[in-house]
Design a protein around this motif. Structure first.
Motif, PDB file in Angstrom:
ATOM      1  N   LEU A  47       3.047  12.771 -10.526  1.00  0.00           N
ATOM      2  CA  LEU A  47       3.084  12.332  -9.127  1.00  0.00           C
ATOM      3  C   LEU A  47       4.474  11.969  -8.637  1.00  0.00           C
ATOM      4  N   LEU A  48       5.372  11.608  -9.567  1.00  0.00           N
ATOM      5  CA  LEU A  48       6.702  11.145  -9.174  1.00  0.00           C
ATOM      6  C   LEU A  48       7.775  11.846 -10.000  1.00  0.00           C
ATOM      7  N   THR A  49       8.880  12.163  -9.353  1.00  0.00           N
ATOM      8  CA  THR A  49      10.049  12.637 -10.088  1.00  0.00           C
ATOM      9  C   THR A  49      10.746  11.428 -10.691  1.00  0.00           C
ATOM     10  N   ARG A  50      11.236  11.569 -11.889  1.00  0.00           N
ATOM     11  CA  ARG A  50      11.951  10.455 -12.536  1.00  0.00           C
ATOM     12  C   ARG A  50      13.440  10.589 -12.209  1.00  0.00           C
ATOM     13  N   THR A  51      13.743  10.502 -10.939  1.00  0.00           N
ATOM     14  CA  THR A  51      15.112  10.622 -10.452  1.00  0.00           C
ATOM     15  C   THR A  51      15.474   9.355  -9.695  1.00  0.00           C
ATOM     16  N   ILE A  52      16.705   9.270  -9.247  1.00  0.00           N
ATOM     17  CA  ILE A  52      17.132   8.174  -8.383  1.00  0.00           C
ATOM     18  C   ILE A  52      17.670   8.788  -7.089  1.00  0.00           C
ATOM     19  N   PRO A  53      17.003   8.582  -5.954  1.00  0.00           N
ATOM     20  CA  PRO A  53      15.777   7.796  -5.835  1.00  0.00           C
ATOM     21  C   PRO A  53      14.546   8.558  -6.327  1.00  0.00           C
ATOM     22  N   VAL A  54      13.530   7.792  -6.693  1.00  0.00           N
ATOM     23  CA  VAL A  54      12.247   8.382  -7.067  1.00  0.00           C
ATOM     24  C   VAL A  54      11.649   9.080  -5.852  1.00  0.00           C
ATOM     25  N   ARG A  55      11.083  10.247  -6.065  1.00  0.00           N
ATOM     26  CA  ARG A  55      10.451  10.980  -4.970  1.00  0.00           C
ATOM     27  C   ARG A  55       9.072  11.475  -5.408  1.00  0.00           C
ATOM     28  N   PRO A  56       8.140  11.568  -4.467  1.00  0.00           N
ATOM     29  CA  PRO A  56       6.832  12.117  -4.838  1.00  0.00           C
ATOM     30  C   PRO A  56       6.915  13.619  -5.069  1.00  0.00           C
ATOM     31  N   THR A  57       6.200  14.109  -6.055  1.00  0.00           N
ATOM     32  CA  THR A  57       6.066  15.547  -6.247  1.00  0.00           C
ATOM     33  C   THR A  57       5.129  16.097  -5.162  1.00  0.00           C
ATOM     34  N   GLU A  58       4.879  17.377  -5.187  1.00  0.00           N
ATOM     35  CA  GLU A  58       3.946  17.965  -4.215  1.00  0.00           C
ATOM     36  C   GLU A  58       2.571  17.312  -4.339  1.00  0.00           C
ATOM     37  N   SER A  59       2.126  17.087  -5.569  1.00  0.00           N
ATOM     38  CA  SER A  59       0.847  16.405  -5.779  1.00  0.00           C
ATOM     39  C   SER A  59       0.925  14.957  -5.299  1.00  0.00           C
ATOM     40  N   GLY A  60       2.082  14.320  -5.536  1.00  0.00           N
ATOM     41  CA  GLY A  60       2.271  12.948  -5.096  1.00  0.00           C
ATOM     42  C   GLY A  60       2.213  12.808  -3.591  1.00  0.00           C
ATOM     43  N   GLU A  61       2.777  13.776  -2.885  1.00  0.00           N
ATOM     44  CA  GLU A  61       2.729  13.744  -1.417  1.00  0.00           C
ATOM     45  C   GLU A  61       1.287  13.823  -0.912  1.00  0.00           C
ATOM     46  N   GLN A  62       0.453  14.599  -1.616  1.00  0.00           N
ATOM     47  CA  GLN A  62      -0.946  14.702  -1.208  1.00  0.00           C
ATOM     48  C   GLN A  62      -1.695  13.392  -1.425  1.00  0.00           C
ATOM     49  N   LEU A  63      -1.282  12.626  -2.418  1.00  0.00           N
ATOM     50  CA  LEU A  63      -1.955  11.371  -2.733  1.00  0.00           C
ATOM     51  C   LEU A  63      -1.410  10.197  -1.917  1.00  0.00           C
ATOM     52  N   LEU A  64      -0.182  10.297  -1.429  1.00  0.00           N
ATOM     53  CA  LEU A  64       0.511   9.151  -0.860  1.00  0.00           C
ATOM     54  C   LEU A  64      -0.239   8.523   0.307  1.00  0.00           C
ATOM     55  N   ARG A  65      -0.711   9.333   1.253  1.00  0.00           N
ATOM     56  CA  ARG A  65      -1.400   8.745   2.406  1.00  0.00           C
ATOM     57  C   ARG A  65      -2.697   8.063   1.987  1.00  0.00           C
ATOM     58  N   ILE A  66      -3.437   8.689   1.068  1.00  0.00           N
ATOM     59  CA  ILE A  66      -4.679   8.074   0.580  1.00  0.00           C
ATOM     60  C   ILE A  66      -4.380   6.750  -0.106  1.00  0.00           C
ATOM     61  N   ALA A  67      -3.285   6.719  -0.877  1.00  0.00           N
ATOM     62  CA  ALA A  67      -2.908   5.489  -1.575  1.00  0.00           C
ATOM     63  C   ALA A  67      -2.575   4.381  -0.585  1.00  0.00           C
ATOM     64  N   ARG A  68      -1.808   4.716   0.463  1.00  0.00           N
ATOM     65  CA  ARG A  68      -1.454   3.710   1.467  1.00  0.00           C
ATOM     66  C   ARG A  68      -2.706   3.205   2.200  1.00  0.00           C
ATOM     67  N   GLN A  69      -3.602   4.100   2.537  1.00  0.00           N
ATOM     68  CA  GLN A  69      -4.827   3.700   3.219  1.00  0.00           C
ATOM     69  C   GLN A  69      -5.668   2.788   2.336  1.00  0.00           C
ATOM     70  N   THR A  70      -5.769   3.134   1.065  1.00  0.00           N
ATOM     71  CA  THR A  70      -6.562   2.324   0.127  1.00  0.00           C
ATOM     72  C   THR A  70      -5.997   0.916   0.003  1.00  0.00           C
ATOM     73  N   ILE A  71      -4.671   0.821  -0.102  1.00  0.00           N
ATOM     74  CA  ILE A  71      -4.024  -0.486  -0.217  1.00  0.00           C
ATOM     75  C   ILE A  71      -4.225  -1.301   1.054  1.00  0.00           C
ATOM     76  N   LEU A  72      -4.087  -0.646   2.210  1.00  0.00           N
ATOM     77  CA  LEU A  72      -4.268  -1.350   3.481  1.00  0.00           C
ATOM     78  C   LEU A  72      -5.693  -1.881   3.607  1.00  0.00           C
ATOM     79  N   LEU A  73      -6.668  -1.055   3.234  1.00  0.00           N
ATOM     80  CA  LEU A  73      -8.068  -1.477   3.311  1.00  0.00           C
ATOM     81  C   LEU A  73      -8.345  -2.629   2.341  1.00  0.00           C
ATOM     82  N   GLU A  74      -7.771  -2.543   1.149  1.00  0.00           N
ATOM     83  CA  GLU A  74      -7.980  -3.620   0.185  1.00  0.00           C
ATOM     84  C   GLU A  74      -7.370  -4.922   0.695  1.00  0.00           C
ATOM     85  N   ASP A  75      -6.147  -4.855   1.231  1.00  0.00           N
ATOM     86  CA  ASP A  75      -5.488  -6.065   1.722  1.00  0.00           C
ATOM     87  C   ASP A  75      -6.250  -6.684   2.886  1.00  0.00           C
ATOM     88  N   GLU A  76      -6.774  -5.830   3.773  1.00  0.00           N
ATOM     89  CA  GLU A  76      -7.564  -6.332   4.901  1.00  0.00           C
ATOM     90  C   GLU A  76      -8.853  -6.993   4.396  1.00  0.00           C
TER      91      GLU A  76
END
Length: 298
Positions: A47-76
């Motif tokens: 999901l992530l490149t081990r570079t500086i800065p860290v960047r999402p891979t193509e698969s990571g980009e597909q997961l990123l929005r879902i991850a942010r939504q999940t965190i927002l819903l959990e925090d709410e």
């Protein structure tokens, strides 16, 4: 998916390094790496490149929005249930990332931030980007909402018209006089142009009406510096009507003039946000609509 793992994934993208993200979570670097590895093992993808800065891979980009939504819903959910964590004073902070074009951020969107100043436990993370490209940040999951020129809803998002910003092509009369030919016509190929950034196509698009392309284009990624540079005669540029110096539209300014050959340009703005919404995101959207109704052209 484990939300602790998703939170680590999002923070790695936002912070750019595992160490910075781990510090925010108050865990060791090795414990942080284990969370990322566990998530990647679960989804079967790197999901992530081990570079500086860290960047999402193509698969990571597909997961990123879902991850942010999940965190927002959990925090709410934690907030609405009064979850206090290990500390009696703890309440989860809701983070809302939004993309806003620089001219809006320097004018009417300030009223949104003024209203947000009264909200408890809400962080506003603003990403400045040209209005032609803010929807890209929404599409790749970087932000939950965006002020954008694009009326077509990004997949999984709602869209609402906000109004328009009217831009006027402005230049110093002295600058134009220096580039007039024998017949008094301005040679637009020679007049310097000022763009906000390399992705800012506003000036190029309107100048195409004259069938011209500038030989010199300055880049000034600051609204205040941009408007001042037009005033100093560095080049011509498009300035929002609300930011024009007094007297320009009336033809009474001592130096600045409206370029009549080009004319005004109305740029429509829209508010797009995730369809999966929360009370905090709805509250932000309400504030945006109120500010836009008051300060933008209908």
């Amino acid at each position: 998916m484990n939300t602790d793992h998703l939170r680590a994934f999002v923070l790695a993208v936002d912070e750019g390094t595992f160490d910075s993200a781990a510090a925010l979570l108050l865990i060791s670097g090795s414990a942080f790496s284990q969370r990322i590895k566990a998530l990647e093992k679960e989804v079967g993808q790197v999901l992530l490149t081990r570079t500086i800065p860290v960047r999402p891979t193509e698969s990571g980009e597909q997961l990123l929005r879902i991850a942010r939504q999940t965190i927002l819903l959990e925090d709410e959910a934690r907030r609405s249930l009064g979850f206090r964590g290990s500390s009696p004073n703890y309440r989860p902070t809701i983070t809302l990332a939004v993309a806003v074009n620089a001219d809006s951020l320097s004018s009417w969107f300030i009223r949104v931030l003024q209203e947000a100043a009264t909200w408890d436990d809400v962080e506003i993370h603003v990403h400045a980007e040209d209005q032609q490209h803010t929807d890209e940040l929404l599409r790749n999951g970087t932000v939950a909402a965006a002020v954008t020129e694009n009326p077509a809803p990004v997949s999984g998002c709602r869209v609402q018209p906000l109004g328009t910003i009217r831009y006027w092509p402005v230049a110093s009369s002295e600058l134009l006089d220096r580039h007039r030919g024998d017949r008094g016509l301005v040679d637009w190929e020679r007049v310097p142009q000022i763009d906000f950034s390399i992705r800012d196509a506003t000036q190029r698009n309107v100048l195409s009406r004259l069938g011209a392309s500038p030989a010199v284009t300055h880049l000034l990624p600051s609204v205040q510096a941009y408007n001042a540079a037009v005033g100093y005669g560095l080049g011509w540029g498009m300035i929002p009507e609300s930011m024009l110096p007094t007297g320009v539209l009336d033809g009474e300014h001592p130096d600045l003039v409206v370029i009549s050959e080009i004319g005004a340009e109305d740029v429509p703005l829209h508010w797009q946000h995730w369809t999966t919404t929360t009370p905090a995101l709805e509250r932000l959207s309400d504030a945006v609509r109120r500010a836009a109704t008051r300060y933008l052209n209908g």
